[in-house]
Design a protein around this motif. Sequence first.
Motif, PDB file in Angstrom:
ATOM      1  N   GLY A 196       0.975  -1.176  -0.217  1.00 58.49           N
ATOM      2  CA  GLY A 196       0.037  -0.093   0.267  1.00 58.49           C
ATOM      3  C   GLY A 196       0.856   1.425  -0.156  1.00 58.49           C
ATOM      4  N   VAL A 197       0.142   2.605  -0.110  1.00 51.68           N
ATOM      5  CA  VAL A 197       1.040   3.816  -0.156  1.00 51.68           C
ATOM      6  C   VAL A 197       1.837   3.987   1.066  1.00 51.68           C
ATOM      7  N   ASP A 198       1.136   3.779   2.047  1.00 50.82           N
ATOM      8  CA  ASP A 198       1.974   4.264   3.284  1.00 50.82           C
ATOM      9  C   ASP A 198       3.074   3.072   3.601  1.00 50.82           C
ATOM     10  N   ASP A 199       2.929   1.904   3.426  1.00 53.66           N
ATOM     11  CA  ASP A 199       4.016   0.852   3.429  1.00 53.66           C
ATOM     12  C   ASP A 199       5.104   1.334   2.452  1.00 53.66           C
ATOM     13  N   LEU A 200       4.740   1.600   1.363  1.00 52.22           N
ATOM     14  CA  LEU A 200       5.698   1.802   0.309  1.00 52.22           C
ATOM     15  C   LEU A 200       6.675   2.989   0.648  1.00 52.22           C
ATOM     16  N   SER A 201       5.734   4.006   1.290  1.00 56.31           N
ATOM     17  CA  SER A 201       6.434   5.391   1.543  1.00 56.31           C
ATOM     18  C   SER A 201       7.533   4.951   2.488  1.00 56.31           C
ATOM     19  N   THR A 202       7.169   4.415   3.644  1.00 49.83           N
ATOM     20  CA  THR A 202       8.189   3.681   4.661  1.00 49.83           C
ATOM     21  C   THR A 202       9.489   3.411   4.131  1.00 49.83           C
ATOM     22  N   ILE A 203       9.232   2.534   3.128  1.00 49.70           N
ATOM     23  CA  ILE A 203      10.402   1.856   2.687  1.00 49.70           C
ATOM     24  C   ILE A 203      11.191   2.789   1.707  1.00 49.70           C
ATOM     25  N   VAL A 204      10.510   3.736   0.800  1.00 45.70           N
ATOM     26  CA  VAL A 204      11.228   4.741   0.402  1.00 45.70           C
ATOM     27  C   VAL A 204      12.095   5.584   1.305  1.00 45.70           C
ATOM     28  N   THR A 205      11.391   6.203   2.306  1.00 46.28           N
ATOM     29  CA  THR A 205      11.896   7.003   3.113  1.00 46.28           C
ATOM     30  C   THR A 205      13.321   6.504   3.844  1.00 46.28           C
ATOM     31  N   GLU A 206      13.170   5.357   4.117  1.00 45.90           N
ATOM     32  CA  GLU A 206      14.289   4.462   4.954  1.00 45.90           C
ATOM     33  C   GLU A 206      15.664   4.277   3.919  1.00 45.90           C
ATOM     34  N   ALA A 207      15.190   4.198   2.502  1.00 51.15           N
ATOM     35  CA  ALA A 207      16.218   3.891   1.558  1.00 51.15           C
ATOM     36  C   ALA A 207      16.921   5.508   1.156  1.00 51.15           C
ATOM     37  N   LEU A 208      15.928   6.513   1.096  1.00 47.36           N
ATOM     38  CA  LEU A 208      16.465   7.754   0.711  1.00 47.36           C
ATOM     39  C   LEU A 208      16.911   8.740   1.829  1.00 47.36           C
ATOM     40  N   GLY A 209      16.437   8.332   2.831  1.00 45.87           N
ATOM     41  CA  GLY A 209      16.624   9.222   4.120  1.00 45.87           C
ATOM     42  C   GLY A 209      15.842  10.524   4.159  1.00 45.87           C
ATOM     43  N   GLU A 210      14.747  10.342   3.358  1.00 44.73           N
ATOM     44  CA  GLU A 210      13.930  11.569   3.223  1.00 44.73           C
ATOM     45  C   GLU A 210      12.494  11.310   2.768  1.00 44.73           C
ATOM     46  N   ARG A 211      11.386  11.794   3.634  1.00 42.80           N
ATOM     47  CA  ARG A 211      10.089  11.243   3.406  1.00 42.80           C
ATOM     48  C   ARG A 211       9.572  11.935   2.119  1.00 42.80           C
ATOM     49  N   PRO A 212       8.951  11.420   1.266  1.00 43.26           N
ATOM     50  CA  PRO A 212       8.151  11.972   0.128  1.00 43.26           C
ATOM     51  C   PRO A 212       7.248  12.719   0.426  1.00 43.26           C
ATOM     52  N   THR A 213       6.618  13.752  -0.432  1.00 41.40           N
ATOM     53  CA  THR A 213       5.418  14.498  -0.145  1.00 41.40           C
ATOM     54  C   THR A 213       4.165  13.599  -0.303  1.00 41.40           C
ATOM     55  N   ARG A 214       3.092  13.912   0.045  1.00 43.01           N
ATOM     56  CA  ARG A 214       2.012  13.033  -0.160  1.00 43.01           C
ATOM     57  C   ARG A 214       1.570  12.848  -1.672  1.00 43.01           C
ATOM     58  N   ARG A 215       1.776  13.920  -2.441  1.00 46.38           N
ATOM     59  CA  ARG A 215       1.624  13.718  -3.887  1.00 46.38           C
ATOM     60  C   ARG A 215       2.636  12.860  -4.474  1.00 46.38           C
ATOM     61  N   GLU A 216       4.076  12.895  -4.052  1.00 46.84           N
ATOM     62  CA  GLU A 216       4.952  11.937  -4.529  1.00 46.84           C
ATOM     63  C   GLU A 216       4.793  10.475  -4.146  1.00 46.84           C
ATOM     64  N   ARG A 217       4.231  10.266  -3.019  1.00 46.61           N
ATOM     65  CA  ARG A 217       3.808   9.026  -2.648  1.00 46.61           C
ATOM     66  C   ARG A 217       3.013   8.386  -3.325  1.00 46.61           C
ATOM     67  N   LEU A 218       2.071   9.058  -3.643  1.00 48.79           N
ATOM     68  CA  LEU A 218       0.839   8.896  -4.515  1.00 48.79           C
ATOM     69  C   LEU A 218       1.335   8.303  -5.914  1.00 48.79           C
ATOM     70  N   GLN A 219       2.009   9.209  -6.437  1.00 51.21           N
ATOM     71  CA  GLN A 219       2.672   9.016  -7.928  1.00 51.21           C
ATOM     72  C   GLN A 219       3.633   7.837  -7.797  1.00 51.21           C
ATOM     73  N   ILE A 220       4.519   7.828  -6.770  1.00 44.57           N
ATOM     74  CA  ILE A 220       5.234   6.531  -6.941  1.00 44.57           C
ATOM     75  C   ILE A 220       4.490   5.220  -6.705  1.00 44.57           C
ATOM     76  N   HIS A 221       3.707   5.149  -5.926  1.00 50.78           N
ATOM     77  CA  HIS A 221       2.684   4.047  -5.743  1.00 50.78           C
ATOM     78  C   HIS A 221       2.128   3.483  -6.949  1.00 50.78           C
ATOM     79  N   GLU A 222       1.281   4.824  -7.797  1.00 48.22           N
ATOM     80  CA  GLU A 222       0.660   4.377  -8.949  1.00 48.22           C
ATOM     81  C   GLU A 222       1.754   3.655 -10.070  1.00 48.22           C
ATOM     82  N   GLN A 223       2.848   4.581 -10.221  1.00 43.91           N
ATOM     83  CA  GLN A 223       3.875   4.036 -11.000  1.00 43.91           C
ATOM     84  C   GLN A 223       4.530   2.824 -10.906  1.00 43.91           C
ATOM     85  N   SER A 224       4.703   2.490  -9.622  1.00 49.18           N
ATOM     86  CA  SER A 224       5.408   1.250  -9.283  1.00 49.18           C
ATOM     87  C   SER A 224       4.552   0.125  -9.139  1.00 49.18           C
ATOM     88  N   GLY A 225       3.487   0.269  -9.083  1.00 54.48           N
ATOM     89  CA  GLY A 225       2.484  -0.793  -8.874  1.00 54.48           C
ATOM     90  C   GLY A 225       2.382  -1.425  -7.523  1.00 54.48           C
TER      91      GLY A 225
END
Length: 918
Positions: A196-225
Amino acid sequence: MIVGRDQELARLDTFLRDDEAHRAAVVLEGEAGIGKTTLFAAAIGSAAGLDVHVLSARPDEPDRELAFSALTDLLRPIADQLADGLPEPQRRAIAVALLEETDPGIGTDVRAVSAGVHTLLTVACVERALLIAIDDAQWVDPSSDRVLGFALRRLVDHPIRLLFAVRRSDELSLPTGVDRALHAAPFETITIGPLGVDDLSTIVTEALGERPTRRERLQIHEQSGGNPFFAVELARAARRGEDRPTGLSLPVPKTLRDDLVRLRFAGLPDGSREVLLVASATSHPTVALVRAVVGEEPLDEAMDAAERSGVARIMAGEVRFVHPLYRSAIYADASRAHRHRIHAAIARVVDEPEERGRHLALSSDVPDEKIAAEIERAATIAGARGAPDAAADLLDHAIRLTPETETRALARRLQQAGRHGFDAGDVETAIERTLRAASLSEPGAPRAAALASLGEMERFVWRLSESRGHLEAALREPNMGDRAECGIHAQLFWTLDLLGDPSGAAQHAERALALARAIDDRPTRARAFGAVARARFLADGSSSEALEAEAPDLWDPIDGLPVHEWPRWLAEEQRVLLGADVAGSIDRLAELLSRAEERGDEPSRLVLLCALASAERRTADWAVGLAYARDACDVGGPLGGAGQELALLAWYEAATGDRDAARADADRCLERIAGVASPHAALPSLTDLADVELMLGSAGEACERVMVVPEDVPSPGEGVPTRVWFVAAGASVASGRLDAAEAIAAWLRERGETLDSSFVTGFAERIDGQVLAAGGDLASAERSLELSLKAMETDDVPFEIARSKLLLGEVRRRSGHKRLARQDLLRARSIFQELGASRWVAEVDQALGRITGRRPSMGKLTDAELRVARLAAAGFQNREIAEQLFMSVRTVEGHLSNVYTKLGIRSRTELGPYLDDA
């Protein structure tokens, strides 16, 4: 921390802690990058905390080219400790396969490796449960897959857990052997779906050291499936300010994946890309190997850059990619010429011949005899390790790189590729290669060898006429040498024997024997002695004692020859046919079966399991015989053939009262027989199927095919009393062809007396009794059946004794000797009941009911059954009845089966008295 996979982790924990079932299995499946490896690693970590011994492997795409790569990773932790307790053929096979020993020149059969792994895993799980875990199981090499499939299918009752992670796609799936092993017992598939969006956001934040914005999280989730790997890559690309890669649909398309990975490498220096390309091109990219190719300084600088980018790192002395997709992408992105240069450079520094051969094979597209010869040497080593798949693949490269002018070398490599392909189970391709080898080979010994190999392969797939033609062509080649000629004559014996040409077969067997007396090669001599022993036995029942006395060493176990070709097995088969010392023969057959199992010799296992299932019919322990038949079916399915194992299973099912299962397995066997061109080759299967039809109460196709006319019965002093004659006589009596049954009985009586077989004599007297009873001479029939019992009781064959007792009881009932009849029938019933022969118990009960004088009424029959019964009693055959009544032969058979059951009779010859009352 594992994010968003609580349910999957809970299911894995339940799987690991399940103590109820011996075998349990889980498949983790999903697309690349979805998180299978993370869950796989978590399961292994959990197992380590339990009392479970973990054997794991993580093959990668290049590993598919190396023989036993996955198997080596799995077994190394236990092989040294446990291998010494294995039978020597298995211990040596495993040691050679794992490169712990070199082959002494004998060669290692992949079947011996398979048997050794089976035994090793059996021993390993005695003290504590095993977890066999393979990540990215789609990359298991064919040699390992073959061996693991063999071993794991046979370990369903052992405390072994299986955990496979597999990338599912249109192009990838579990290898055949592993997949078959998985389906041998219940298993669970855990499909790893998108996050889901929130779980994916947690993984991205841990990998990059920076939390994506809400819009970025939705786009990343949509494009990554919801795929965490691609979510991180998309976020990284966005942070670098790069253009969006192509494709925005769900799931992530392949073009997007390729673009993402390539963009990831775009910023790496050329030196880093070169190092990573070297690492991607080899199955085990050790630091030492990569350094030998690129040099000390470039490696250090390159790996620093690769680690900073998060693409690869050095762990345990190897260059390891963070994700398999990185490895595949860096290799695929290089030009063909660049890959050729890299493989050539690796070939210059690796020492292991097989891996060096693989890299040489991938280093050029231009024919080069020097390279082809080195690849051929590597294939020879792979074949000696028991890896025919790898050997055949290497030889394909050698063939591709052989110059057209090197005809002799090309023919040799084609023949070797055919031999290894045949051993690996790719029979059709093997025949094509060997046929081409024969056409290119020089006249004489080389062409004879290719033609002989071709004839052997064709016999295996029942192309008997082609086999005969190529073997006879091989004999016409000049200057082949006594050893080769001896082997060809021995092969022609078996081909002609299957074609039903006993005279021609015997001539080749005798010629093979004459040549064998002048050569030293033990397997070839054994083939010749075995062929002539069988030929002489089939001709007139001659014993092999004189041959055994001439060459006693050939009656001992023989390396390099399948167990079912040992003279020792052939001698035991003869004893079983004549009914001599059945219990002793069963013990010796079981010992031969153990020998075959030690060697992983599956064709011989099938032959011996069928022999044991057949022999156990003469004992008091049918449960063992039924188990042998079922085991034979497990082995026989992949091997093909004439389906004797199915016929045996159907026989036991019919005899024990499971009519539906018997019909189903008999039909399956008939379908298998349809693919066998030679009627003679199918005769053993048809014999048991005919007996099944008789037990089910309706003589059908199989009975028609085994029955003979009196002129077909051998002359006195000729032939051997195989089981087909017993069943043919029974089918003849059941169909009213009493003259044929009488001729068979007379011949069997002479054969029994000449060969000193009370078992055969007892059968002859029983058939005579049936013929006499059908003709109304009850006093003579009673005397014959009494003689049958006397002879059979000498050999202690309970089932046959009970059948003779049943017939004697029926004859005495018809003669009015009701008290004696009841005694005979009750004794027969007791034996049948002890055997579990419920179909025969039911027949005895019907016979006992007839002693009261209450004959079953024809009124029980339907009109259709009555019409069929009248025509059958009048002497019409099933096909003729079907034509007259406008119904199918199968419908006629069904009606007759119902008639026999309702009236408590077994054949159409018994219908007359009932029709008289109708």
